[in-house]
Design a protein around this motif. Structure first.
Motif, short mmCIF file in Angstrom:
data_model
loop_
_atom_site.label_atom_id
_atom_site.label_comp_id
_atom_site.label_asym_id
_atom_site.label_seq_id
_atom_site.Cartn_x
_atom_site.Cartn_y
_atom_site.Cartn_z
N UNK A 21 40.00 28.72 10.65
CA UNK A 21 39.91 28.74 11.70
C UNK A 21 40.93 30.24 11.58
N UNK A 22 41.69 30.07 11.00
CA UNK A 22 41.87 31.60 11.08
C UNK A 22 41.02 33.04 11.83
N UNK A 23 39.60 32.23 11.67
CA UNK A 23 38.81 33.50 12.05
C UNK A 23 38.67 33.37 13.17
N UNK A 24 39.20 32.11 14.10
CA UNK A 24 39.19 31.77 15.37
C UNK A 24 40.12 31.90 16.74
N UNK A 25 40.19 32.91 17.56
CA UNK A 25 40.41 32.29 18.67
C UNK A 25 40.21 31.62 19.81
N UNK A 26 40.76 30.73 20.05
CA UNK A 26 40.38 29.35 21.48
C UNK A 26 40.95 29.40 22.41
N UNK A 27 40.06 28.81 23.38
CA UNK A 27 41.08 28.96 24.95
C UNK A 27 40.38 27.62 25.65
N UNK A 50 43.63 33.53 27.45
CA UNK A 50 43.16 33.98 26.68
C UNK A 50 44.11 35.17 25.57
N UNK A 51 45.26 35.59 25.90
CA UNK A 51 46.46 36.56 24.74
C UNK A 51 46.66 35.50 24.30
N UNK A 52 46.82 34.47 23.78
CA UNK A 52 47.31 33.42 22.68
C UNK A 52 45.78 33.70 21.88
N UNK A 53 44.34 33.20 22.64
CA UNK A 53 43.50 32.98 21.85
C UNK A 53 43.43 34.71 20.70
N UNK A 54 43.57 35.85 21.43
CA UNK A 54 43.53 36.56 20.87
C UNK A 54 44.44 36.90 19.72
#
Length: 356
Positions: free
Chosen positions: A73-79, A143-147
């Motif tokens: 999960x640390x490798x992924x940012x999700x919106x 999108x910012x939180x996913x980054x």
């Protein structure tokens, strides 16, 4: 970067995802296409660890999503399609909260929040309540939180749904910028969206993965020819003798019109050759007028409709089973680890206490 094998999701008697397999390579923007209800969001929720699969495996940067859920999960940012925002916070407060929830130390969190606010052009809006932002700027906050956390993969589920044309263009520009440093997976059912920002496309229909190609290869694979529609003042025998031998003409169909002596002709034209000049001069040499000529290229929308036509039945790759049996017992322990709260606690170094 991401490897999905025989992924299956069953809701009771309904199979939402039917044994799909694909690989996402680093450094590309992928369009994940499909009609509403095709299984896109289900697949993305499984990849991100938000939903348990019935069968199959997902590996992200070498980490199995079930055996090593936190590392994966640390490798992924999700919106998600509906951004998980707290409307009584400002963007800055919300992003700091998300950074803390991701376990980022304060100094790094402060720096990263400043960076993603600048990257998403939220600087002038960072102190406003999220409830007072337009939908486009709420999407930017999502999108910012996913980054945050500098993930290698950004997954965006319908990021432009409900936006006005100006906001859509701005979000697309932002996605292109993300694609310069991240691997991006963009879920959508809008063809223009995918054509505008993606270089590779995966199409899912009725739970099956029916295509996974770059856009150019997909067009050639599904429709190797374009169409040339003409009305010509000529008899059928002469038209066939003149037009079929021309380089680039693959096939020809004809029918008479109400105008005596006029034929409607449709030619299947190779994508590699444009024979329109040769056709014009060949007919001119015979003094056979071309009354009209219309060139028709296959679009991504045509390809999408052909691959996902539920009336005729979507194309199902032979190596993907119609159904995969549930095996809950063998996955029980993995799912327990997957949804465990371990690793989501934030240490308070001042007193050594843990707060969930």
């Amino acid at each position: 970067m991401i490897e999905v094998k025989n992924l299956t999701k069953r809701y009771g008697d309904h199979l939402a995802v039917k044994g799909i397999s694909f690989t996402v390579e680093e450094g590309h923007i992928y369009g994940f296409l499909g009609p509403n209800g095709a299984g896109k969001s289900t697949t993305m929720n499984i990849i991100t660890g938000c939903l348990a699969a019935t069968e199959g495996s997902v590996t992200i940067d070498g980490h199995d999503i079930y055996a090593e859920p936190l590392a994966a999960k640390r490798c992924v940012g999700y919106l998600p399609e509906q951004p998980p925002l707290y409307f009584d916070m400002t963007p800055f407060e919300y992003l700091m909260f998300v950074a803390e929830a991701k376990g980022i130390d304060y100094e790094s969190a402060f720096r990263q929040v400043r960076e993603v606010i600048e990257a998403t052009r939220l600087t002038d809006y960072q102190s406003r309540l999220i409830r007072n932002l337009s939908k486009g700027y709420k999407q930017r906050v999502g999108i910012a939180q996913a980054m945050l956390g500098d993930p290698k993969v950004i997954i965006l589920d319908e990021p432009t749904v409900g936006l006005d044309p100006k906001q859509i263009l701005e979000i697309r520009d932002l996605i292109r910028e993300l694609g310069q440093t991240k691997t991006v997976i963009l879920s959508s059912h809008i063809m223009q969206e995918v054509q505008a920002v993606c270089d590779r496309v995966m199409i899912i229909s009725q739970g099956h993965l029916v295509a996974s190609e770059n856009i150019e290869n997909l067009e050639s694979l599904v429709s190797p020819t374009n169409k040339l529609h003409m009305s010509i003042r000529c008899d059928a025998e002469t038209a066939e003798e003149v037009l079929l031998p021309i380089n680039g003409v693959e096939r020809m169909t004809m029918q008479n019109t109400r105008d005596e002596g006029v034929l409607d002709v449709t030619l299947d034209i190779s994508r590699e050759v444009d024979p329109r000049d040769d056709i014009f001069f060949a007919m001119a040499d015979l003094r056979k007028p071309i009354i009209s000529m219309r060139y028709e290229e296959s679009t991504l929308e045509d390809i999408f409709l052909r691959l996902t036509d539920e009336d005729e039945g979507a194309v199902v790759p032979e190596d993907q089973p119609e159904e995969a049996p549930a095996d809950a017992e063998t996955r029980e322990e993995a799912y327990t680890n997957m949804f465990s709260t371990e690793g989501y606690r934030v240490e308070d170094e001042s007193d050594g206490k843990e707060d969930k």
